[in-house]
Design a protein around this motif. Structure first.
Motif, short mmCIF file in Angstrom:
data_model
loop_
_atom_site.label_atom_id
_atom_site.label_comp_id
_atom_site.label_asym_id
_atom_site.label_seq_id
_atom_site.Cartn_x
_atom_site.Cartn_y
_atom_site.Cartn_z
N ASP A 68 -20.95 -32.58 43.19
CA ASP A 68 -22.38 -32.27 43.19
C ASP A 68 -22.64 -30.92 42.54
N PHE A 69 -23.71 -30.88 41.77
CA PHE A 69 -24.20 -29.67 41.12
C PHE A 69 -25.47 -29.28 41.87
N ALA A 70 -25.54 -28.04 42.32
CA ALA A 70 -26.66 -27.62 43.17
C ALA A 70 -27.08 -26.19 42.84
N TYR A 71 -28.22 -25.80 43.40
CA TYR A 71 -28.76 -24.46 43.24
C TYR A 71 -29.00 -23.89 44.63
N TYR A 72 -28.43 -22.70 44.89
CA TYR A 72 -28.61 -22.05 46.19
C TYR A 72 -29.73 -21.03 46.07
N ASN A 77 -27.91 -18.80 42.61
CA ASN A 77 -26.73 -19.27 41.87
C ASN A 77 -26.68 -20.79 41.82
N VAL A 78 -26.02 -21.30 40.78
CA VAL A 78 -25.70 -22.72 40.73
C VAL A 78 -24.28 -22.88 41.24
N CYS A 79 -23.98 -24.07 41.72
CA CYS A 79 -22.66 -24.32 42.26
C CYS A 79 -22.21 -25.74 41.97
N HIS A 87 -24.19 -30.34 55.73
CA HIS A 87 -25.59 -30.26 55.35
C HIS A 87 -26.02 -28.80 55.33
N SER A 88 -26.72 -28.41 54.27
CA SER A 88 -27.11 -27.01 54.10
C SER A 88 -28.57 -26.88 53.71
N GLU A 89 -29.26 -25.97 54.35
CA GLU A 89 -30.63 -25.63 53.99
C GLU A 89 -30.60 -24.70 52.79
N ASP A 90 -31.69 -24.63 52.05
CA ASP A 90 -31.85 -23.77 50.87
C ASP A 90 -30.89 -24.12 49.74
N LEU A 91 -30.37 -25.34 49.75
CA LEU A 91 -29.46 -25.83 48.72
C LEU A 91 -30.13 -27.01 48.02
N VAL A 92 -30.48 -26.83 46.76
CA VAL A 92 -31.22 -27.82 45.99
C VAL A 92 -30.24 -28.72 45.24
N PRO A 93 -30.21 -30.02 45.52
CA PRO A 93 -29.34 -30.92 44.76
C PRO A 93 -29.87 -31.07 43.33
N MET A 94 -29.02 -30.75 42.36
CA MET A 94 -29.47 -30.73 40.96
C MET A 94 -28.91 -31.88 40.13
#
Length: 119
Positions: A68-72, A77-79, A87-94
């Protein structure tokens, strides 16, 4: 997933399909972009963006899986996840990377990683 982009590491090119939401569109609007990833624990590789992405209608939590590519949001940052995570809050699935692209980023050390529109 809708927006196709590429990630280039060395001479290898991998496709990524990004999500269809405002944060992904904000990322695409900045391409091409060169980043250097670093390890964040043993779960993900991260790279910092110069400016925050516009979140808009993007979901702001996810339970990331390998590739998975995400934005925190808090750190900007991207990750790329190299292990499944809670499961994480403030983590946008990209978007999602192939197994080959995930492995290439996992082993990229401090090499430049280029994100660009699909050519």
């Amino acid at each position: 997933m809708a927006q196709p982009i590429e990630v280039v590491i060395g001479k290898n090119v991998y496709s990524i399909e990004l999500a269809e939401h405002d944060a992904a569109k904000s990322f695409v609007s900045r391409l091409p972009m060169t980043l250097k990833f670093e390890n964040f624990g043993s779960t993900e590789r991260i790279a910092y963006l110069k400016n925050a992405l516009t979140i808009g209608n993007a979901p702001t939590s996810t339970a990331p899986k390998v590739g998975d590519f995400a934005y925190y949001i808090p750190w900007g940052n991207v990750c790329v996840f190299i292990k499944d995570f809670r499961h994480s809050e403030d983590l946008v699935p990209m978007g999602k990377l192939s197994a080959e692209a995930t492995e290439a980023i996992r082993t990229s050390a401090d090499a430049e990683v280029i994100f660009r529109l699909r050519q």
